[in-house]
Design a protein around this motif. Structure first.
Motif, mmCIF file in Angstrom:
data_model
loop_
_atom_site.group_PDB
_atom_site.id
_atom_site.type_symbol
_atom_site.label_atom_id
_atom_site.label_comp_id
_atom_site.label_asym_id
_atom_site.label_seq_id
_atom_site.Cartn_x
_atom_site.Cartn_y
_atom_site.Cartn_z
ATOM 1 N N VAL A 151 -4.724 5.098 0.766
ATOM 2 C CA VAL A 151 -4.797 6.194 0.097
ATOM 3 C C VAL A 151 -5.967 7.129 0.568
ATOM 4 N N ALA A 152 -5.547 7.885 1.513
ATOM 5 C CA ALA A 152 -6.675 8.560 2.153
ATOM 6 C C ALA A 152 -5.986 9.519 3.059
ATOM 7 N N ASN A 153 -6.810 10.851 3.333
ATOM 8 C CA ASN A 153 -6.121 11.779 4.033
ATOM 9 C C ASN A 153 -6.681 11.949 5.305
ATOM 10 N N ASN A 154 -7.655 10.943 5.834
ATOM 11 C CA ASN A 154 -8.396 11.072 7.004
ATOM 12 C C ASN A 154 -8.271 9.942 8.021
ATOM 13 N N LEU A 155 -7.222 9.091 7.799
ATOM 14 C CA LEU A 155 -7.222 7.823 8.405
ATOM 15 C C LEU A 155 -6.745 8.043 9.953
ATOM 16 N N PRO A 156 -6.940 7.195 10.761
ATOM 17 C CA PRO A 156 -6.183 7.310 12.091
ATOM 18 C C PRO A 156 -4.673 7.032 11.814
ATOM 19 N N SER A 157 -4.095 7.447 12.961
ATOM 20 C CA SER A 157 -2.660 7.196 13.274
ATOM 21 C C SER A 157 -2.335 5.607 13.088
ATOM 22 N N PRO A 158 -1.025 5.025 12.402
ATOM 23 C CA PRO A 158 -0.890 3.767 12.421
ATOM 24 C C PRO A 158 -1.014 3.337 14.133
ATOM 25 N N ASP A 159 -0.457 3.824 15.071
ATOM 26 C CA ASP A 159 -0.506 3.245 16.486
ATOM 27 C C ASP A 159 -2.185 2.943 16.730
ATOM 28 N N LYS A 160 -2.917 3.919 16.364
ATOM 29 C CA LYS A 160 -4.074 3.726 16.570
ATOM 30 C C LYS A 160 -4.955 2.657 15.692
ATOM 31 N N VAL A 161 -4.329 2.528 14.475
ATOM 32 C CA VAL A 161 -4.833 1.300 13.781
ATOM 33 C C VAL A 161 -4.501 0.009 14.307
ATOM 34 N N VAL A 162 -3.309 0.012 14.863
ATOM 35 C CA VAL A 162 -2.800 -1.232 15.487
ATOM 36 C C VAL A 162 -3.765 -1.606 16.640
ATOM 37 N N GLN A 163 -4.131 -0.450 17.436
ATOM 38 C CA GLN A 163 -5.002 -0.864 18.492
ATOM 39 C C GLN A 163 -6.194 -1.345 18.223
ATOM 40 N N LEU A 164 -6.888 -0.853 16.904
ATOM 41 C CA LEU A 164 -8.157 -1.183 16.450
ATOM 42 C C LEU A 164 -7.887 -2.506 15.987
ATOM 43 N N LEU A 165 -6.884 -2.915 15.382
ATOM 44 C CA LEU A 165 -6.654 -4.231 14.833
ATOM 45 C C LEU A 165 -6.940 -5.176 15.899
ATOM 46 N N LYS A 166 -6.022 -4.968 17.027
ATOM 47 C CA LYS A 166 -6.029 -5.868 18.301
ATOM 48 C C LYS A 166 -7.232 -5.764 18.969
ATOM 49 N N SER A 167 -7.923 -4.728 19.225
ATOM 50 C CA SER A 167 -9.261 -4.829 19.937
ATOM 51 C C SER A 167 -10.342 -5.753 19.086
ATOM 52 N N GLN A 168 -10.043 -5.813 17.774
ATOM 53 C CA GLN A 168 -10.948 -6.697 16.894
ATOM 54 C C GLN A 168 -10.511 -8.043 16.909
ATOM 55 N N GLY A 169 -9.366 -8.494 17.391
ATOM 56 C CA GLY A 169 -8.564 -9.870 17.236
ATOM 57 C C GLY A 169 -8.307 -9.982 16.081
ATOM 58 N N ILE A 170 -8.121 -9.058 15.143
ATOM 59 C CA ILE A 170 -7.434 -9.484 13.939
ATOM 60 C C ILE A 170 -5.913 -9.378 13.920
ATOM 61 N N ASN A 171 -5.516 -10.587 13.410
ATOM 62 C CA ASN A 171 -3.976 -10.794 13.718
ATOM 63 C C ASN A 171 -3.319 -11.083 12.270
ATOM 64 N N LYS A 172 -3.882 -10.841 11.246
ATOM 65 C CA LYS A 172 -3.315 -10.978 9.774
ATOM 66 C C LYS A 172 -3.551 -9.768 9.112
ATOM 67 N N VAL A 173 -2.555 -8.957 8.651
ATOM 68 C CA VAL A 173 -2.649 -7.770 7.802
ATOM 69 C C VAL A 173 -1.978 -7.756 6.658
ATOM 70 N N LYS A 174 -2.341 -7.183 5.606
ATOM 71 C CA LYS A 174 -1.485 -7.129 4.397
ATOM 72 C C LYS A 174 -1.502 -5.370 4.144
ATOM 73 N N LEU A 175 -0.053 -5.117 3.746
ATOM 74 C CA LEU A 175 0.099 -3.572 3.336
ATOM 75 C C LEU A 175 0.359 -3.579 1.783
ATOM 76 N N TYR A 176 0.588 -2.394 1.603
ATOM 77 C CA TYR A 176 1.059 -2.194 -0.089
ATOM 78 C C TYR A 176 2.198 -1.493 -0.124
ATOM 79 N N ASP A 177 2.988 -1.464 1.001
ATOM 80 C CA ASP A 177 4.121 -0.918 1.119
ATOM 81 C C ASP A 177 5.036 -1.364 2.322
ATOM 82 N N THR A 178 6.155 -0.621 2.618
ATOM 83 C CA THR A 178 6.687 -0.929 3.714
ATOM 84 C C THR A 178 7.143 0.359 4.537
ATOM 85 N N ASP A 179 5.825 1.254 4.668
ATOM 86 C CA ASP A 179 6.096 2.187 5.497
ATOM 87 C C ASP A 179 6.483 2.304 7.075
ATOM 88 N N ALA A 180 7.881 2.827 7.232
ATOM 89 C CA ALA A 180 8.450 2.707 8.564
ATOM 90 C C ALA A 180 7.522 2.993 9.733
#
Length: 468
Positions: free
Chosen positions: A32-61
């Motif tokens: 719920v923001a207009n200034n977030l990184p792209s989903p591809d970059k977010v996945v890179q961030l998650l992986k770089s942190q070793g975070i391997n569980k994520v919860k979403l609030y929808d099913t955005d393609a």
């Protein structure tokens, strides 16, 4: 929502999830923001942190596609507004599963579907649709032979409890028990699923800071609280809340239902009346919670059961409504920098501290119940360097022109001209505009080119005004 050595944060999260003895830590990825990184970059961030569980609030393609083949386990959500249609029509459930689950699975590791979110407090009164919708979604998964791989549940707010203190007296609201709680728990047992609970000790502390110790709320050393009903001693408000839910389950004979805490967190910034909001307390709460989870200890009532949690949230979300705290639960700022430091390795967990980022060590932390100036009054607006030069330049031009920001200090030869970079100049201009408008909501957005921070920006020797 933060700024730290990225690779380590993830090590912490992955280590938690891999170990059978320990619980698991995931993270909520709200958008719920207009200034977030792209989903591809977010996945890179998650992986770089070793975070391997994520919860979403929808099913955005776009998000689900970005998560494909990432190794990250995903909880997706069917929003409350779709509950009525899904409950009423099996074909609607079939279509939703086909379009939002089978289309992406197994490349995207969808492990659970949250049907609705905090439905019992939904102002649109969707409670009656919940269990029928869950059953129809499950029937759709059966048709696709995915029912054994993907669990179905629904996050309930802690306010579903009628009584939560002492923990041993925990009970659900009577008006919910027969119509929806028991049918939902029966469904969870039949399908081998678990109860999702959202628990925020921050709310209880902020509303009762005269009665609840801040150290108790933050998992810090404290005398503890003895439950008058069963004699168990609690060292943290979080554990007391979780055991209150377990007691409520026991009261209606559902002791064997497992639980996952699908949301918990602490805001790094808040309004004057949001006692306890601030970076130091957020770092302490989340850091100490992760420490407890990684150590594999359960609650006093269920000491052998590991605790599984999803921290709220990945990013600060600037378009969320409500008090300031709502927009400041993130571990990361929109530019992927960490808001504060929490333990990132097992070594750190054994003796490290959880601290805000860029906070002077000479600044004494607030006493229990006290809110420091940097926690509530003093905030600044800075440029989002990842927004791109074109967007930053346009926003800078607006701030110094139509916005009437005071940009004299960033002119050639002036005190804040150096460093002579677009990001530094834009930050100064954005902050001038933000302070001039008394830090009002929406005055630090610039179409996603800016965001609020609670520590003074550092650009050379330039001092950013506070407007106070």
């Amino acid at each position: 929502m933060a700024s730290r050595p990225f690779s380590l944060l993830v090590l912490l999260f992955s280590a938690i999830i891999v170990s059978d003895a320990a619980g698991s830590v995931g993270i909520n990825y709200g958008r719920v923001a207009n200034n977030l990184p792209s989903p591809d970059k977010v996945v890179q961030l998650l992986k770089s942190q070793g975070i391997n569980k994520v919860k979403l609030y929808d099913t955005d393609a776009t998000v689900l596609t970005a998560l494909a083949n990432s190794g990250i386990s995903v909880v997706v959500a069917l929003p409350n507004e779709l509950l009525a249609a899904t409950a009423a029509d099996q074909s609607a459930a079939d279509n939703w599963v086909q379009s939002n689950i089978t289309k992406f699975y197994p490349q995207t590791k969808i492990e659970a579907i949250a049907v609705g979110n905090e439905v019992f407090v939904d102002p649109k009164n969707t409670t009656n649709y919940l269990v029928p919708a869950m059953k129809n979604i499950h029937a759709s998964l059966v048709k696709s032979k995915l029912d054994s791989a993907i669990k179905i549940s629904s996050p309930i707010a802690f306010s579903a409890l009628q009584v939560s203190y002492p923990s041993s007296a925990g009970s659900f609201k009577q008006e919910l028990v027969e119509p929806v709680i028991k049918p939902m728990l029966d469904f969870l047992k039949q399908t081998g699923s678990y109860l999702m609970v959202n628990a925020y000790p921050f709310f209880a502390y902020a509303a009762n800071s005269d009665q609840i110790s801040l150290d108790y709320a933050l998992f810090k050393n404290n005398p503890g609280v003895v439950d008058s009903g069963n004699g168990l001693k609690y060292q943290s408000l979080f554990e007391a809340q979780i055991d209150a839910v377990f007691a409520a389950l026991s009261a209606i004979q559902y002791d064997d239902v497992k639980m996952v805490v699908t949301e918990t967190g602490w805001p790094s910034m808040g309004d004057e009346n949001e006692i306890g909001a601030g970076e130091e307390n957020a770092a302490a709460y989340n850091g100490n919670l992760v420490r407890k989870v990684l150590n594999g200890s359960g609650t006093p009532l269920r000491p052998q059961d590991p605790i599984n949690v999803y921290l709220f949230a990945l990013f600060n979300e600037n378009q969320k409504s409500g008090p300031t705290s709502e927009r400041n639960y993130g571990l990361f700022y929109p530019n992927e920098q960490k808001v504060y430091n929490i333990p990132l390795t097992l070594e750190e967990l054994q003796g490290g501290q959880s601290t805000p980022v860029n906070t002077s060590t000479s600044q004494a932390p607030p006493m229990a119940g006290e809110v420091s100036k940097t926690q509530v009054g003093q905030t600044w607006c800075v440029a989002n360097g990842k927004a791109g030069e074109e967007k930053l330049q346009a926003a800078l031009d607006y701030a110094c022109g139509q916005g009437e920001a005071d940009c004299k200090a960033i002119q050639p030869g002036a005190t804040c001209y150096n460093p002579n970079t677009l990001e530094a100049h834009a930050s100064y201009a954005f902050n001038s505009y933000y302070q001039k408008n008394t830090r009002a909501a929406g005055t630090c957005e610039f179409g996603g080119a800016a965001y609020v921070v609670s520590q003074p920006p550092a650009y050379g020797n330039c001092e950013f005004p506070t407007g106070n």
